[in-house]
Structure formats: C-alpha cells, structure tokens
Enzyme design. Sequence first.
Site, PDB file in Angstrom:
ATOM      1  N   GLN A 178      44.363 -25.782 -58.440  1.00 38.42           N
ATOM      2  CA  GLN A 178      42.920 -25.907 -58.183  1.00 38.42           C
ATOM      3  C   GLN A 178      42.064 -25.330 -59.308  1.00 38.42           C
ATOM      4  O   GLN A 178      40.830 -25.333 -59.197  1.00 38.42           O
ATOM      5  CB  GLN A 178      42.563 -25.205 -56.871  1.00 38.42           C
ATOM      6  CG  GLN A 178      43.155 -25.836 -55.633  1.00 38.42           C
ATOM      7  CD  GLN A 178      42.550 -27.193 -55.305  1.00 38.42           C
ATOM      8  OE1 GLN A 178      41.526 -27.589 -55.852  1.00 38.42           O
ATOM      9  NE2 GLN A 178      43.205 -27.925 -54.409  1.00 38.42           N
ATOM     10  N   CYS A 325      46.897 -29.958 -46.715  1.00 38.66           N
ATOM     11  CA  CYS A 325      48.334 -29.886 -46.457  1.00 38.66           C
ATOM     12  C   CYS A 325      48.643 -29.342 -45.066  1.00 38.66           C
ATOM     13  O   CYS A 325      49.726 -29.551 -44.544  1.00 38.66           O
ATOM     14  CB  CYS A 325      49.019 -29.024 -47.508  1.00 38.66           C
ATOM     15  SG  CYS A 325      48.975 -29.755 -49.162  1.00 38.66           S
TER      16      CYS A 325
END
Length: 382
Positions: A178, A325
């Site tokens: 990220q 996720c």
Amino acid sequence: MIYFDNSATTPIYPQALDTYVKVSQRIIGNPSSLHDLGNQANRLMEQARKQIADLIHVKQHEIFFTSGGTEGDNWVLKGTAIEKQTFGRHIIISNIEHPAVSETARQLAENGFELSIAPVDERGFVKVEELAKLIRKDTILVSIMAVNNEIGSIQPIQAISNCLADYPTVHFHVDAVQAIGKVSQEQWLTPRVDFATFSAHKFHGPRGVGFIYWKHGRKLAPLLNGGGQENDQRSGTENVAGIVAMAKALRLYMDKKTEKPEHTAKIRRYLIEALQEYPNVTVFSKETTDFAPHILCFALKGIRGEVLVHALEEKQIYTSTTSACSSRKKIASSTLHAMKVPDSIATSAIRVSLDESNTVAEAEQFMIIFNQLYKKFLVLNG
C-alpha cells in the site's frame, strides 16, 4: 460509477494492458529455453527486472518476481523460518498486519516457532519501544507493514530500523503493497530493510504478478522448487507478459508519484471534513502527514459496514468494508480491534480508497448520496 476501492485493486492502465497483450502474442518462448525464442523472452524479462530495480533505486539482482503480495509475504516469512531455524525460532509482527503476514506467522507458530505481537497505539501506529522489548537473542524476523491497508497509518519504519541497527542478523521485512508510489520511499525502504513485498494490481498492473525486494547478502529458503527459475529461488515458468506489463505500469505510476499524493490528499481532506459534520460518524483516518493520502476509514454508528457498502453500491459507488481480503468474512476490522475500538463501532467501519483517476466532483457526489443514506438510516434506527 464512482470507484472508491483502489486499495483492493486498481484498474489496469490501458498501456500496461496493451503491453500484456502484445507480449503474450509475440513472445512465445519459455525464458528458460536455450533457443532464440527463449532468449528473447528472457531478455525482455530481465529488462523489466532492471526497470523495476531502477524505479525503486535498488540493484537488478535484488528483484525477484512472484504472483503478488500474498506469495511475497509468505515467501519472506516461511523462507526466513526455514533458512534461519537453526539460529532461532522467534518472529515478531504487529497486531495490524495484513492476513498474508498474520496468518502465515500463526501457521509458523503452530509448527513450533514462537510468535510475539507488537501492539499499536489508539491511532494505529506500532509502539516502537514495546516492539524493542520483544527482541530476543533467538529472534530471526521482524515483519511490519509500511502503510496499514485499513486506516492508512504510515508505520514508523525508520524508527524500527534504528531499533534493529543493533541486531544485524534479524531479518527486517516490510509489506509495502500500500506504500509504493503513495508515500515517499524513504518512509518504507530504509537501508536497514532486508525484504519488501509488492503487488502489481495495486499500481494499475495486471493481477496475479508481483515482486519482492531482497537485499543482497540476505538468505531465504525457496518455497517453490523444481525448474530453478529466479536464480534457483522461485521455480515455475515466469509470467513474462505479466512481468513486462507490471514494469510498464510501475513506470507510469511512478511518473505521477509527486502529484498523485497531493491529488488524493485533497479529495481525502474534503471527505474527512464533510464526514466530521455528522454526529453519528467516527473517522479513524486522521488528516495528518503520518497517514497515507489515499485511504479513509470511517464508521456510521449503528449500521454494519457491509450494509453501508451495499447501500452505496446500489447508487453505483464502490467501497469496501476495511480490508477487501477479509470483507467477505463479516468480521470487525482487525486494525480497529488492535486500536481498542469497541466492536459496536468496528463492525460499522468502511474504507474509501482513492487514486489519481478520482475527482473532487466524485467526492461531492459521494457526500450527496451519503447524506441521503444517513437520513434514511437515522429514520430506521428511530
């Protein structure tokens, strides 16, 4: 349509897709083959490796290709455990890691390794002093993410690097999925970092391909054995088209590394200020420089996160319940739990994640729809 789920995946750049298609059609050789078609594929793959290395200012031989961030995290953790188990069996992670790290670490713990969890403060930052107390003579690995994928807190990688300066044999792994292209590289790839993992679909590359930075001189055991690809470290025929397209996407993405954070920060700032006007809204991502400019996590009191996500989806606005996720598991955010946020609030959290393609106009439309939903839920909740 308003797509505010870029931390889950980004749409592939048209140029990267074009590269993928052309390489798939024209480069038919296996890069391990000795004939000219194989050599052609291998040369193209090595050019991509060099391009990626140059973009993040490391050596070409320190880049290894994977199928993405999950494989990279698994490889570093399990590869370290296998390689260094005769020297120690102690691993440290934080309690806000992505499941690719946390679940892998727990699997290792179930198989005889010792796992320590470094806590975070109420804002979602690893407590470096507490982490330092966990380090032992038999510690072999510290794994800390660069940018939290749920609330966007930029972890103190430099401070942890300083802490590990006196422990040169301990592997230091950073999940930078990220972070790349979103926060400055100095914040997540210090000279003390030994391994970093990346995934192409987070920067407009194809899905199913990624890479790890592996500092020269460090050792990992391979997870995949067989053909001896990737210098005998990761067997399996390389995804040449995906690798070349990933390098193309990363180059295009890094070209925007200066203006992109400023652009997303402006949108994020507008959203934070607008959301803070609502009494029943709690914003977890702060408007400070130690939070990434592309992630915004907030909760609407009394409304489960998935309910709000689907209500927004009906208006063609796409968000996520914190980590994509784990969003299908219908569980509260692990990061918010670690921050000691009450379950009643944590289960209401959703994540908005931005990219350079998003606009302030989209943010304004988001707030119009959110205002309508807020009033609707207020009536339903009495």
